[in-house]
Motif scaffolding. Structure first.
Motif, PDB file in Angstrom:
ATOM      1  N   PRO A  30      37.262 -57.488  20.639  1.00  0.00           N
ATOM      2  CA  PRO A  30      36.410 -58.685  20.703  1.00  0.00           C
ATOM      3  C   PRO A  30      36.483 -59.463  19.393  1.00  0.00           C
ATOM      4  O   PRO A  30      36.551 -58.888  18.307  1.00  0.00           O
ATOM      5  CB  PRO A  30      35.012 -58.113  20.955  1.00  0.00           C
ATOM      6  N   SER A  31      36.466 -60.776  19.501  1.00  0.00           N
ATOM      7  CA  SER A  31      36.564 -61.628  18.329  1.00  0.00           C
ATOM      8  C   SER A  31      35.190 -61.859  17.713  1.00  0.00           C
ATOM      9  O   SER A  31      34.152 -61.773  18.379  1.00  0.00           O
ATOM     10  CB  SER A  31      37.195 -62.969  18.703  1.00  0.00           C
ATOM     11  N   VAL A  32      35.177 -62.150  16.415  1.00  0.00           N
ATOM     12  CA  VAL A  32      33.948 -62.444  15.685  1.00  0.00           C
ATOM     13  C   VAL A  32      33.620 -63.915  15.886  1.00  0.00           C
ATOM     14  O   VAL A  32      34.437 -64.797  15.598  1.00  0.00           O
ATOM     15  CB  VAL A  32      34.108 -62.113  14.189  1.00  0.00           C
ATOM     16  N   VAL A  33      32.416 -64.205  16.377  1.00  0.00           N
ATOM     17  CA  VAL A  33      32.024 -65.584  16.656  1.00  0.00           C
ATOM     18  C   VAL A  33      31.019 -66.112  15.644  1.00  0.00           C
ATOM     19  O   VAL A  33      30.944 -67.326  15.426  1.00  0.00           O
ATOM     20  CB  VAL A  33      31.457 -65.707  18.088  1.00  0.00           C
ATOM     21  N   ALA A  34      30.247 -65.238  15.012  1.00  0.00           N
ATOM     22  CA  ALA A  34      29.266 -65.683  14.016  1.00  0.00           C
ATOM     23  C   ALA A  34      28.845 -64.489  13.178  1.00  0.00           C
ATOM     24  O   ALA A  34      28.898 -63.336  13.640  1.00  0.00           O
ATOM     25  CB  ALA A  34      28.053 -66.331  14.676  1.00  0.00           C
ATOM     26  N   VAL A  35      28.425 -64.772  11.943  1.00  0.00           N
ATOM     27  CA  VAL A  35      27.976 -63.726  11.019  1.00  0.00           C
ATOM     28  C   VAL A  35      26.687 -64.194  10.369  1.00  0.00           C
ATOM     29  O   VAL A  35      26.646 -65.246   9.714  1.00  0.00           O
ATOM     30  CB  VAL A  35      29.037 -63.423   9.936  1.00  0.00           C
ATOM     31  N   LEU A  36      25.623 -63.421  10.557  1.00  0.00           N
ATOM     32  CA  LEU A  36      24.345 -63.665   9.895  1.00  0.00           C
ATOM     33  C   LEU A  36      24.165 -62.621   8.802  1.00  0.00           C
ATOM     34  O   LEU A  36      24.308 -61.423   9.058  1.00  0.00           O
ATOM     35  CB  LEU A  36      23.191 -63.605  10.890  1.00  0.00           C
ATOM     36  N   GLN A  37      23.837 -63.060   7.593  1.00  0.00           N
ATOM     37  CA  GLN A  37      23.794 -62.174   6.437  1.00  0.00           C
ATOM     38  C   GLN A  37      22.461 -62.295   5.722  1.00  0.00           C
ATOM     39  O   GLN A  37      21.892 -63.381   5.627  1.00  0.00           O
ATOM     40  CB  GLN A  37      24.938 -62.516   5.476  1.00  0.00           C
ATOM     41  N   GLN A  38      21.981 -61.163   5.230  1.00  0.00           N
ATOM     42  CA  GLN A  38      20.782 -61.117   4.404  1.00  0.00           C
ATOM     43  C   GLN A  38      21.102 -60.352   3.129  1.00  0.00           C
ATOM     44  O   GLN A  38      21.612 -59.240   3.176  1.00  0.00           O
ATOM     45  CB  GLN A  38      19.615 -60.450   5.142  1.00  0.00           C
ATOM     46  N   GLN A  39      20.802 -60.974   2.004  1.00  0.00           N
ATOM     47  CA  GLN A  39      21.115 -60.393   0.701  1.00  0.00           C
ATOM     48  C   GLN A  39      19.909 -59.633   0.173  1.00  0.00           C
ATOM     49  O   GLN A  39      18.766 -60.070   0.302  1.00  0.00           O
ATOM     50  CB  GLN A  39      21.516 -61.496  -0.281  1.00  0.00           C
ATOM     51  N   TYR A  40      20.185 -58.474  -0.426  1.00  0.00           N
ATOM     52  CA  TYR A  40      19.149 -57.654  -1.041  1.00  0.00           C
ATOM     53  C   TYR A  40      19.490 -57.449  -2.520  1.00  0.00           C
ATOM     54  O   TYR A  40      20.585 -57.798  -2.982  1.00  0.00           O
ATOM     55  CB  TYR A  40      19.046 -56.292  -0.350  1.00  0.00           C
ATOM     56  N   GLN A  41      18.555 -56.842  -3.226  1.00  0.00           N
ATOM     57  CA  GLN A  41      18.793 -56.560  -4.637  1.00  0.00           C
ATOM     58  C   GLN A  41      19.876 -55.501  -4.816  1.00  0.00           C
ATOM     59  O   GLN A  41      20.625 -55.538  -5.789  1.00  0.00           O
ATOM     60  CB  GLN A  41      17.483 -56.092  -5.305  1.00  0.00           C
ATOM     61  N   ASP A  42      19.959 -54.554  -3.893  1.00  0.00           N
ATOM     62  CA  ASP A  42      20.903 -53.446  -4.031  1.00  0.00           C
ATOM     63  C   ASP A  42      21.869 -53.354  -2.851  1.00  0.00           C
ATOM     64  O   ASP A  42      22.400 -52.291  -2.565  1.00  0.00           O
ATOM     65  CB  ASP A  42      20.161 -52.120  -4.177  1.00  0.00           C
TER      66      ASP A  42
END
Length: 290
Positions: free
Chosen positions: A49-61
């Motif tokens: 399956p192909s990647v259609v979207a990427v949601l990212q959340q950044q943390y301190q570590d």
């Protein structure tokens, strides 16, 4: 003149304060942000399956991503990889925005499946499986729409805990439903995925030491054969025979034996016609006539 200057200064201050009070920045309730598909931590194998979207959340570590995949099913929900990349396995709960990887208990995994696959009865497999990153677990189920669904989980971290120099960790989940695929085809997605991101630190190594080469590599009296020719002892050899079809027999012209002159007074014993042997078997000559 002095009173006029004071009045003008006070008016300017009031106008500035009113302008600041009227301006506001737009805020969002979610800390997730969309990044390009090329920044996905996990990449499916070619043909998957192909990647259609990427949601990212950044943390301190660390950081976490929800990698949405192309979906071909009638079940509500989105196929996706859920990945967390932890930079420090020791974990500092005092940080205001710290990433934690809880243990994979059956209750927690059941809650994840209920949240990401609502209404689908999932059954955890007791078969031991592992991919290139180590062992993993999975569950399968059939949705009300008739689609086959897979939920797989894996946590990659050093086998031996490092107290002074933690090596990091990677947590991977896969939610996958398909209308036409079977269990083997769905599992192939989890077998073939690649982790395409890493922290540029010498101490970050959740995979551990690379495995040592086989003991027979480079040794004497230990032949190694190409795949399909035999095992390491050379005791098995695969021989493939060509099956001749009826069409091949019609296309191939038979070879005619040379004729010989027979005298009319000569008695020739009757020889039965030879029948074509079954394909794949050697030809056995007939016994000599008595």
């Amino acid at each position: 003149m002095r009173k006029a200057l004071h009045s003008l200064a006070a008016g300017a201050v009031l106008m500035a304060l009113s302008a600041c009070a009227g301006r506001s920045d737009l805020g969002y309730a979610s800390l997730m942000s969309e990044v390009p598909a090329t920044r996905a931590i996990v990449v499916p194998s070619p043909g998957g399956p192909s990647v259609v979207a990427v949601l990212q959340q950044q943390y301190q570590d660390g950081l976490s991503q929800e990698i949405a995949l192309s979906t071909a099913s009638l079940t509500s929900g989105q196929n996706a990889f859920y990945v967390s990349l932890l930079n420090n396995t020791a974990g500092n709960t005092e940080l205001p925005n710290a990433l934690s990887l809880p243990s994979m208990t059956p209750d927690r995994l059941q809650r994840e499946m209920e949240e990401r696959m609502p209404g689908v009865e999932m059954e955890t497999s007791l078969v031991y499986v592992q991919n290139r990153f180590g062992p993993f677990g999975f569950a399968t189920g059939r949705s009300s729409a008739g689609d086959l669904c897979l939920y797989a989980w894996q946590q990659i971290e050093p086998g031996e805990p490092a107290v002074f120099v933690p090596g990091g960790a990677v947590s991977v989940r896969l939610r996958l439903c398909d209308a036409d695929a079977n269990v083997d085809q769905l599992l192939r997605v989890f077998y073939g995925y690649t982790i395409a991101a890493y922290y540029r630190q010498e101490s970050w190594n959740p995979y551990g030491d690379p495995p040592s080469p086989p003991k027979q590599l480079g040794e004497k009296d230990a032949p190694i054969y190409p795949r399909g020719l035999g095992d390491s002892r050379g005791s098995a050899t695969i021989v493939r025979r060509r099956n001749v079809t009826e069409r091949d027999r019609q296309v191939t012209s038979p070879v005619q034996a040379p004729r010989r002159t027979i005298d009319k007074d000569m008695i020739v014993p009757a020889v039965p016609l030879e029948t074509a042997p079954p394909s794949g078997y050697p030809v056995v000559p007939p016994p000599p006539s008595q």
